[in-house]
Design a protein around this motif. Structure first.
Motif, PDB file in Angstrom:
ATOM      1  N   PRO A 121      12.559  28.568 -21.080  1.00 29.20           N
ATOM      2  CA  PRO A 121      12.298  27.156 -21.371  1.00 29.20           C
ATOM      3  C   PRO A 121      12.821  26.740 -22.744  1.00 29.20           C
ATOM      4  CG  PRO A 121      10.334  28.221 -20.498  1.00 29.20           C
ATOM      5  CD  PRO A 121      11.323  29.312 -20.791  1.00 29.20           C
ATOM      6  N   ALA A 122      13.054  25.459 -22.898  1.00 33.64           N
ATOM      7  CA  ALA A 122      13.593  24.944 -24.159  1.00 33.64           C
ATOM      8  C   ALA A 122      12.665  25.229 -25.331  1.00 33.64           C
ATOM      9  CB  ALA A 122      13.839  23.440 -24.039  1.00 33.64           C
ATOM     10  N   GLN A 123      11.334  25.159 -25.092  1.00 37.71           N
ATOM     11  CA  GLN A 123      10.395  25.407 -26.188  1.00 37.71           C
ATOM     12  C   GLN A 123      10.545  26.815 -26.731  1.00 37.71           C
ATOM     13  OE1 GLN A 123       9.609  24.337 -23.146  1.00 37.71           O
ATOM     14  NE2 GLN A 123       7.964  22.825 -23.154  1.00 37.71           N
ATOM     15  N   PHE A 124      10.693  27.807 -25.839  1.00 40.32           N
ATOM     16  CA  PHE A 124      10.842  29.178 -26.292  1.00 40.32           C
ATOM     17  C   PHE A 124      12.165  29.361 -27.011  1.00 40.32           C
ATOM     18  CE2 PHE A 124       8.333  30.247 -22.192  1.00 40.32           C
ATOM     19  CZ  PHE A 124       7.201  29.681 -22.738  1.00 40.32           C
ATOM     20  N   ASN A 125      13.199  28.694 -26.515  1.00 35.91           N
ATOM     21  CA  ASN A 125      14.508  28.759 -27.153  1.00 35.91           C
ATOM     22  C   ASN A 125      14.433  28.293 -28.599  1.00 35.91           C
ATOM     23  OD1 ASN A 125      16.953  26.765 -27.870  1.00 35.91           O
ATOM     24  ND2 ASN A 125      17.788  28.572 -26.853  1.00 35.91           N
ATOM     25  N   VAL A 126      13.805  27.150 -28.808  1.00 37.82           N
ATOM     26  CA  VAL A 126      13.714  26.593 -30.166  1.00 37.82           C
ATOM     27  C   VAL A 126      12.905  27.511 -31.059  1.00 37.82           C
ATOM     28  CG1 VAL A 126      12.868  24.660 -31.522  1.00 37.82           C
ATOM     29  CG2 VAL A 126      13.996  24.238 -29.344  1.00 37.82           C
ATOM     30  N   LEU A 127      11.805  28.040 -30.542  1.00 44.33           N
ATOM     31  CA  LEU A 127      10.950  28.927 -31.328  1.00 44.33           C
ATOM     32  C   LEU A 127      11.735  30.129 -31.839  1.00 44.33           C
ATOM     33  CD1 LEU A 127       8.249  30.088 -32.344  1.00 44.33           C
ATOM     34  CD2 LEU A 127       7.903  31.015 -30.045  1.00 44.33           C
ATOM     35  N   ILE A 128      12.486  30.780 -30.944  1.00 43.08           N
ATOM     36  CA  ILE A 128      13.234  31.986 -31.327  1.00 43.08           C
ATOM     37  C   ILE A 128      14.419  31.625 -32.215  1.00 43.08           C
ATOM     38  CG2 ILE A 128      14.526  33.964 -30.475  1.00 43.08           C
ATOM     39  CD1 ILE A 128      12.883  33.672 -27.851  1.00 43.08           C
ATOM     40  N   LEU A 129      15.154  30.578 -31.860  1.00 43.21           N
ATOM     41  CA  LEU A 129      16.342  30.209 -32.630  1.00 43.21           C
ATOM     42  C   LEU A 129      15.984  29.841 -34.062  1.00 43.21           C
ATOM     43  CD1 LEU A 129      19.391  29.908 -32.275  1.00 43.21           C
ATOM     44  CD2 LEU A 129      19.015  27.486 -31.754  1.00 43.21           C
ATOM     45  N   GLY A 162       3.162  27.048 -38.631  1.00 41.92           N
ATOM     46  CA  GLY A 162       3.198  25.808 -37.857  1.00 41.92           C
ATOM     47  C   GLY A 162       3.907  25.970 -36.533  1.00 41.92           C
ATOM     48  N   ILE A 163       5.050  26.684 -36.540  1.00 37.82           N
ATOM     49  CA  ILE A 163       5.770  26.924 -35.293  1.00 37.82           C
ATOM     50  C   ILE A 163       4.926  27.770 -34.347  1.00 37.82           C
ATOM     51  CG2 ILE A 163       7.792  28.059 -34.286  1.00 37.82           C
ATOM     52  CD1 ILE A 163       9.339  27.275 -36.779  1.00 37.82           C
ATOM     53  N   GLY A 164       4.248  28.768 -34.902  1.00 39.76           N
ATOM     54  CA  GLY A 164       3.378  29.605 -34.077  1.00 39.76           C
ATOM     55  C   GLY A 164       2.250  28.815 -33.447  1.00 39.76           C
ATOM     56  N   PHE A 184      19.011  37.048 -25.910  1.00 42.66           N
ATOM     57  CA  PHE A 184      20.216  36.250 -26.163  1.00 42.66           C
ATOM     58  C   PHE A 184      20.000  35.295 -27.340  1.00 42.66           C
ATOM     59  CE2 PHE A 184      21.837  36.670 -21.555  1.00 42.66           C
ATOM     60  CZ  PHE A 184      22.711  37.686 -21.918  1.00 42.66           C
ATOM     61  N   VAL A 185      18.874  34.592 -27.319  1.00 44.80           N
ATOM     62  CA  VAL A 185      18.624  33.581 -28.349  1.00 44.80           C
ATOM     63  C   VAL A 185      18.378  34.238 -29.705  1.00 44.80           C
ATOM     64  CG1 VAL A 185      17.188  31.620 -29.016  1.00 44.80           C
ATOM     65  CG2 VAL A 185      17.727  31.996 -26.607  1.00 44.80           C
ATOM     66  N   LEU A 186      17.698  35.381 -29.712  1.00 46.68           N
ATOM     67  CA  LEU A 186      17.495  36.097 -30.970  1.00 46.68           C
ATOM     68  C   LEU A 186      18.837  36.526 -31.561  1.00 46.68           C
ATOM     69  CD1 LEU A 186      15.470  37.249 -33.005  1.00 46.68           C
ATOM     70  CD2 LEU A 186      15.443  39.363 -31.648  1.00 46.68           C
ATOM     71  N   MET A 278      14.248  24.052 -40.389  1.00 47.31           N
ATOM     72  CA  MET A 278      13.050  24.336 -39.610  1.00 47.31           C
ATOM     73  C   MET A 278      12.344  23.067 -39.157  1.00 47.31           C
ATOM     74  SD  MET A 278      11.648  27.675 -41.663  1.00 47.31           S
ATOM     75  CE  MET A 278      10.371  28.046 -40.471  1.00 47.31           C
ATOM     76  N   LEU A 279      12.825  21.900 -39.613  1.00 44.62           N
ATOM     77  CA  LEU A 279      12.332  20.640 -39.052  1.00 44.62           C
ATOM     78  C   LEU A 279      12.767  20.463 -37.596  1.00 44.62           C
ATOM     79  CD1 LEU A 279      13.083  18.224 -42.027  1.00 44.62           C
ATOM     80  CD2 LEU A 279      10.827  18.930 -41.231  1.00 44.62           C
TER      81      LEU A 279
END
Length: 322
Positions: A121-129, A162-164, A184-186, A278-279
């Motif tokens: 999902p996009a949320q997980f992608n953003v979190l890792i990236l 905050g991201i967590g 992949f994203v990491l 990180m914004l």
């Protein structure tokens, strides 16, 4: 991203090539914030395009085909300006270095990111990236011996908390596909962090505008060539909605942030630029709420406040110390 100026901010000691004047720093911070905000829309447009049946390679190729004329035009203008100022063309070695660095940050990282988004999902992608700022600090200290001050550590801690908070409870059960996508994203985060560090010296010698055009023209050729090797031309036959999302991806999430991020790197440190970046996850959450209709919970708002607070304290506190 330097004229005689007051002492550099104690936020982060400037790495070589950074400008030190207050006006330059303010401009750099502005570019970095705008780059983060435009970059944050990427995952939304990609997910919408995938929902229309597009694959990784066709989407990458179309994205760069649409952006390529802009980079060619602005690159030609940059070369014209250099000639008008009596400057010659950049040395071949410098151009090769720009291509290699750009391929690392905008082709390798971009492909890994797109591949990951097709699996998670996009949320997980953003979190890792968005872990890439941490890698910027780690690699900057290990490879370039850049000093890291306590303000950066505190800002990272607050922002990552905050991201967590935002993404806690959303992971669910992780299957093999999700683990591969996360890997992949990491890897994309690591390669983009290396780009942020290696690009700064090249940008300082070539200029942000010409560097961006040289690297993105090279990346466009690589992405289009990759598509021609692995997919038939018929894969570019897509729906009207997919065209809209691809155009938005090319303009809003590609052309704008590449110029903005590289312009920021000419004015401020790679560590400062990446921390302000990180914004982006907070903006992605808001875009998901506004565009995709996803719920925005109290937890999301608390996490967003922590990220904005950490980044804001980092930038504004540094400005006051001038």
């Amino acid at each position: 991203m330097a004229p005689a100026a007051p002492e550099v901010p104690v936020v982060l000691k400037q790495d070589p090539g950074s400008a030190g004047g207050p006006g330059n720093l303010a401009l750099g911070y502005t570019f970095a914030v705008l780059g983060a905000l435009t970059f944050s829309s990427k995952a939304i447009f990609i997910k919408l395009a995938y929902a229309e049946g597009m694959g990784v390679e066709p989407l990458l190729a179309l994205r760069m085909m649409l952006a390529l004329p802009v980079y060619l035009a602005i690159g030609a203008l940059s070369l014209h300006d250099r000639r008008r100022r009596g400057e010659g063309l950049p040395a071949a070695g410098l151009l090769i270095k720009a291509v290699v660095v750009g391929a690392l940050g905008y082709w390798v990282a971009m492909y890994l990111d797109f591949a990951g988004l097709s699996l998670i999902p996009a949320q997980f992608n953003v979190l890792i990236l968005m872990t890439y700022p941490l890698f910027v600090v780690i690699f900057g200290a290990l490879i370039f011996r850049f000093p890291v001050q306590i303000r950066a550590v505190i800002a990272f801690a607050v922002a990552y908390i905050g991201i967590g908070v935002i993404f806690s409870g959303r992971l669910g059960s992780a299957d093999g596909k999700m683990i591969l996508g996360a890997a992949f994203v990491l890897a994309a985060a690591v390669t983009f962090a290396l780009y942020m560090l290696f690009a700064k010296e090249v940008i300082g010698r070539m200029g942000a505008r010409l560097f961006t055009c040289v690297t993105m023209v090279a990346v466009s050729i690589l992405a289009i060539g990759q598509f021609l090797i692995v997919d038939p031309i018929s894969a570019l036959s897509i729906t009207r909605e997919a065209w809209i999302y691809t155009i938005l991806l090319a303009v809003v999430s590609t052309i704008f942030p590449t110029f903005l991020i590289n312009a920021a790197l000419q004015q401020i440190t790679a560590q400062a630029n990446s921390t302000i970046g990180m914004l982006a996850p907070v903006a992605s959450i808001l875009l998901a709420f506004l565009v995709l209709g996803e719920m925005l919970s109290v937890r999301d708002m608390i996490g967003a406040a922590l990220v904005i607070g950490g980044v804001g304290w980092f930038t504004l506190g540094g400005r006051r110390s001038l």
